[in-house]
Motif scaffolding. Structure first.
Motif, short mmCIF file in Angstrom:
data_model
loop_
_atom_site.label_atom_id
_atom_site.label_comp_id
_atom_site.label_asym_id
_atom_site.label_seq_id
_atom_site.Cartn_x
_atom_site.Cartn_y
_atom_site.Cartn_z
N CYS A 1 -1.29 -1.34 -4.22
CA CYS A 1 -2.03 -0.54 -4.36
C CYS A 1 -2.26 0.80 -3.69
CB CYS A 1 -3.41 -1.09 -2.70
SG CYS A 1 -2.86 -0.86 -1.40
N ARG B 1 -15.52 -1.59 -4.11
CA ARG B 1 -15.21 -1.70 -2.52
C ARG B 1 -16.44 -2.32 -1.55
NH1 ARG B 1 -11.16 1.70 1.39
NH2 ARG B 1 -12.23 1.44 3.75
N GLY C 1 0.35 -2.02 4.19
CA GLY C 1 1.34 -0.87 3.78
C GLY C 1 2.70 -0.67 5.62
N GLU C 2 1.90 -0.39 6.53
CA GLU C 2 2.44 -0.56 7.69
C GLU C 2 3.08 -1.79 7.96
OE1 GLU C 2 0.25 1.34 10.97
OE2 GLU C 2 1.69 0.43 12.21
N ALA D 1 1.17 -1.31 -0.31
CA ALA D 1 -0.03 0.16 0.34
C ALA D 1 0.86 1.36 -0.08
CB ALA D 1 -0.68 0.13 1.28
N LYS E 1 0.40 4.28 0.20
CA LYS E 1 -0.08 5.03 1.20
C LYS E 1 0.41 5.37 2.15
CE LYS E 1 -4.33 3.22 1.07
NZ LYS E 1 -5.62 3.41 1.49
N HIS F 1 -11.40 -3.46 3.02
CA HIS F 1 -10.80 -2.44 3.93
C HIS F 1 -10.44 -2.12 5.20
CE1 HIS F 1 -6.74 -0.15 5.80
NE2 HIS F 1 -7.52 0.21 5.86
N PHE G 1 -7.17 2.47 -5.67
CA PHE G 1 -9.09 2.57 -4.81
C PHE G 1 -8.65 4.05 -4.59
CE2 PHE G 1 -11.57 3.61 -1.17
CZ PHE G 1 -12.43 2.93 -1.32
N GLY H 1 -7.52 -6.26 1.61
CA GLY H 1 -6.98 -4.46 2.51
C GLY H 1 -6.33 -4.56 2.86
N GLY H 2 -5.74 -3.89 4.22
CA GLY H 2 -4.33 -3.98 4.60
C GLY H 2 -5.11 -3.73 6.09
N GLY H 3 -3.72 -3.31 7.28
CA GLY H 3 -4.13 -3.04 8.60
C GLY H 3 -3.86 -4.80 9.34
N HIS H 4 -3.10 -5.13 8.44
CA HIS H 4 -3.14 -6.66 9.25
C HIS H 4 -1.60 -6.95 9.92
CE1 HIS H 4 -5.94 -8.32 6.34
NE2 HIS H 4 -5.73 -7.24 5.74
N GLU I 1 -3.18 -6.15 1.52
CA GLU I 1 -2.85 -4.47 0.51
C GLU I 1 -1.91 -3.90 2.12
OE1 GLU I 1 -5.47 -2.94 -1.81
OE2 GLU I 1 -6.43 -2.18 -0.50
N HIS J 1 -13.74 -6.20 -2.97
CA HIS J 1 -12.32 -5.84 -1.94
C HIS J 1 -12.55 -5.06 -0.24
CE1 HIS J 1 -9.92 -2.02 -0.59
NE2 HIS J 1 -8.99 -2.19 -0.53
C1 LIG Z 1 -8.16 0.69 1.14
C2 LIG Z 1 -6.54 0.69 1.80
N1 LIG Z 1 -5.36 -0.08 1.19
C3 LIG Z 1 -4.76 -0.39 2.31
C4 LIG Z 1 -4.76 0.30 3.65
C5 LIG Z 1 -3.21 -0.02 4.39
O1 LIG Z 1 -3.27 -0.49 5.91
P1 LIG Z 1 -1.96 -0.62 6.25
O2 LIG Z 1 -0.86 0.40 6.54
O3 LIG Z 1 -2.45 -0.10 8.01
O4 LIG Z 1 -1.88 -2.14 6.81
C6 LIG Z 1 -4.79 1.52 3.77
C7 LIG Z 1 -4.84 2.28 5.00
O5 LIG Z 1 -5.53 3.15 5.11
C8 LIG Z 1 -6.23 1.52 3.19
O6 LIG Z 1 -7.66 2.37 2.89
#
Ligand SMILES: Cc1ncc(COP(=O)(O)O)c(C=O)c1O
Length: 388
Positions: free
Chosen positions: A68, A139, A251-252, A47, A49, A182, A89, A216-219, A249, A180
């Motif tokens: 992503c 989504r 990021g963290e 991710a 972002k 998240h 997205f 999605g992410g947050g894992h 996906e 999808h």
């Molecule tokens: C759509 C989507 N995907 C992936 C992520 C990545 O999340 P994380 O960095 O917590 O894994 C986010 C974070 O806001 C998100 O909004």
């Protein structure tokens, strides 16, 4: 080496403020993600972002399947610098966004059936013109909250993110190849297990019509206590049940505990309590400390009054709240001393700004065996270039 509390480079050898990303620690995270892929056959995207340090993309793409993106700019960066699959997205796209994404993305995920019906034909037309293929996704919102902080909970009441089951339009799914969601933020696999159950209860009848489902992410997969066995079981069961490709996906989790922000003490003052002013600005260099908010860790420090010398640590901007927190140390701080904030790779570098005209931190890598390498230094032009 534990990147949460320690670092292994010479903090006096860098110009400050600067980010240092330890590629050895990145490799450790990648090993964990590679094992999840090998055990399950899932695909894992970065991710952007959360972490978009493109000078290390070559290392990341040895394991990760692509990126992503949340915008045409991120998608372009992914296409130009990462390669692999580019998924996009956003909560809404303009027609211009969608046309731009047709040149760079492989998958465009819409947040509403209204956007799908209005902009799906634009994708078709633009792709025909460019001779590219872009697949479409939707989504969904499983309406199952695992978080407690509404601004980080896409399932909180009133959230604009994802289509709820009562608004879902199965008759419009022709041409949609993926779903999808998240919904998580820094969570363990038990949160995913409950989320999958909620998503299945609401949307399960549509999953086997899809080519993929993106969790999605947050894992927080690379965190020491993360239940990887459970994650793998959830993914494998899901893929077996529905015959779809599962994507994650994070990021963290990709950059967790791999990066540092190195700062220098510029002044020591008395301000109701001992205070050190650092050559950083919290709102410009680590805005999540104020936004989340959270207290970052500094190597060698303790909680206030845990060690003999306690200081409030502030930055050099005008904001009264430009303060990282209160920290204690074994010895008095001195002018010119380096203080190293940990876990600053993700969501810090991507969010930096030049508020007050403060300079952006330089970016270094530390390669075990090869040492420090200056990747990028920023200057006046980077500040001026964002204004007119
Ligand atoms: C759509 C989507 N995907 C992936 C992520 C990545 O999340 P994380 O960095 O917590 O894994 C986010 C974070 O806001 C998100 O909004």
């Amino acid at each position: 080496m534990d990147g949460r509390t320690q670092f292994r480079f010479d903090a006096t050898a860098v110009e400050t403020p600067c980010f240092v990303v330890d590629t050895g620690l990145l490799a450790r995270n990648l090993e964990i993600l590679a094992a999840v892929k090998a055990r399950t056959g899932c695909k894992i995207l970065l991710a952007l972002k959360g972490f978009a340090m493109w000078s290390v993309f070559a290392q990341l793409r040895e394991v990760l399947d692509g990126v992503c993106a949340s915008s045409p700019h991120e998608a372009r960066l992914g296409r130009e610098e990462f390669g692999g699959e580019v998924h996009a997205f956003a909560a809404a796209y303009s027609e211009a966004h969608v046309r731009a994404l047709c040149a760079t993305a492989d998958h465009v995920v819409f947040n509403s059936f209204g956007q799908l019906t209005r902009l799906g034909p634009v994708v078709e037309e633009e792709c025909a013109r460019l001779g590219r293929q872009v697949r479409l996704g939707i989504r969904i919102n499983p309406e199952h909250s695992e978080g407690t902080v509404p601004i980080y909970d896409p399932c909180s009441p009133g959230s604009r993110l994802g289509v709820r089951r009562r608004h879902f339009r199965p008759e419009l799914l022709d041409g949609v190849s993926g779903l999808h969601w998240h919904t998580l933020c820094e969570q363990n696999a038990d949160s995913l297990e409950r989320t999958v159950a909620a998503a299945e209860a609401a949307f399960g009848e549509f999953f086997s019509r899809m080519e993929y489902v993106n969790f999605g992410g947050g894992h927080h997969i690379t965190r020491a206590d993360y239940d990887i066995a459970l994650l793998c079981r959830i993914i494998t069961d899901f893929q077996d049940r529905y015959g779809v490709q599962v994507y994650l996906e994070p990021g963290e989790a990709v950059a967790l505990n791999t990066g540092y922000l190195v700062t220098t003490v510029l002044d020591l003052i008395e301000a109701d309590m001992p205070m050190a002013i650092l050559d950083t600005a919290v709102p410009a260099h680590m805005p999540d400390v104020l936004e989340m908010p959270y207290r970052p860790h500094i190597v060698g420090s303790g909680e206030p009054f845990e060690k003999p010398y306690t200081y409030r640590l502030g930055g050099l901007s005008c904001l009264a709240g430009d303060v990282a927190g209160e920290y204690s140390f074994d010895a008095p701080l001195h002018l010119g001393q380096r203080l190293v904030f940990t876990d600053m790779a993700h969501y810090s570098m991507v969010k930096t700004n030049t508020f007050n005209g403060v300079g952006l931190p330089s970016i270094y890598t530390f390669h075990p065996g090869r040492g420090l390498q200056l990747v990028r230094r920023f200057g006046y032009e980077d500040f001026k270039g964002r204004l007119s």
